[in-house]
Scaffold this active site. Sequence first.
Site, short mmCIF file in Angstrom:
data_model
loop_
_atom_site.label_atom_id
_atom_site.label_comp_id
_atom_site.label_asym_id
_atom_site.label_seq_id
_atom_site.Cartn_x
_atom_site.Cartn_y
_atom_site.Cartn_z
N ASP A 99 0.84 -1.21 0.00
CA ASP A 99 0.00 0.00 0.00
C ASP A 99 0.87 1.26 0.00
O ASP A 99 2.09 1.17 0.15
CB ASP A 99 -0.98 -0.01 1.18
CG ASP A 99 -0.29 -0.17 2.54
OD1 ASP A 99 0.95 -0.22 2.59
OD2 ASP A 99 -1.00 -0.25 3.55
N ASN B 210 -7.29 -0.13 13.63
CA ASN B 210 -8.74 -0.33 13.55
C ASN B 210 -9.09 -1.65 12.85
O ASN B 210 -10.19 -1.83 12.36
CB ASN B 210 -9.38 0.83 12.79
CG ASN B 210 -8.82 0.97 11.38
OD1 ASN B 210 -7.90 0.24 11.00
ND2 ASN B 210 -9.37 1.88 10.61
N HIS C 196 -7.55 -2.75 10.10
CA HIS C 196 -7.34 -2.74 8.65
C HIS C 196 -6.17 -3.63 8.25
O HIS C 196 -5.30 -3.97 9.05
CB HIS C 196 -7.20 -1.31 8.10
CG HIS C 196 -5.93 -0.60 8.42
ND1 HIS C 196 -5.86 0.74 8.66
CD2 HIS C 196 -4.65 -1.04 8.52
CE1 HIS C 196 -4.61 1.09 8.88
NE2 HIS C 196 -3.86 0.03 8.81
N GLU D 143 -9.76 -0.68 4.61
CA GLU D 143 -10.31 -0.11 5.83
C GLU D 143 -11.67 -0.75 6.17
O GLU D 143 -12.37 -1.24 5.28
CB GLU D 143 -10.52 1.39 5.63
CG GLU D 143 -9.25 2.19 5.43
CD GLU D 143 -8.60 2.62 6.75
OE1 GLU D 143 -8.66 1.85 7.74
OE2 GLU D 143 -8.02 3.70 6.78
#
Length: 237
Positions: A67, A136, A138, A143
């Site tokens: 990413d 979170n 991800h 996400e």
Amino acid sequence: MKFIKTKDYQDLSSAAGKVIADEIKLNPSSLICIATGSTPTGAYKELARIVTVDSVDCSKLRIIKLDEWGGLAMDDESTCEVYIQKYIINPLGISSDRYIRFVSSPDNLQKECARISRELAQHGPIDLCLLGLGANGHLGFNEPAEYLQGPPHVAKLSEKSLSHSMVKANQSPISYGLTLGMDAIMQAKKILFLVNGKHKAGVFKEFKQAQINQYFPASMLWSHLNAICIHDSDVEN
Ligand code: GLP
């Protein structure tokens, strides 16, 4: 999923570095997906050490970037690009024809994602996919959302992601991420998922519940046939 619990971050890094090195020794032309962030840095240092000590042949090794932060210059110190150059490309001597990467600030976002899709179709699947656990839940920049996306895509970043240590202090506005999607991750032949530190204890506990859902993308890993999770003891405290 196979879990390996290590005493501390150093042991986690040694174990993970060895898994990556063993993969390269077994299959020198492997396509390895590289995650960035604070978690895998020690593993990459250990990998570089093993490669030197054992004279591991990396001349056919292929790398793909998991990413990237969108909107930054490629040479911005906060990019995944600078990180990967520093810890993987330079130490292992990976030539540009063996490195598939998102550019950080493409003129046309959709075309950039389509280009990475084509590269994956031509050179994939990934043999070994390194992953860290987002604060979170991800994976890369997949996400939490109403639905997860299969192909490489542009990601709207959550507040949690935007406060990540890699970019927190960056002055340039970051409004999006570029990421491989769930297809490339789940089609990887092997996954190496690393989690460490007390700050990840809460999110790791949630992961361990094994409730597969789109609001916790890492939960998808429970469906992978060949995933190893190496974690330190801090995440369980
Ligand atoms: C970041 C990156 C991920 C990384 C994860 C965990 O936002 N997009 O690729 O794996 O979050 O980062 P860290 O290892 O620093 O906790």
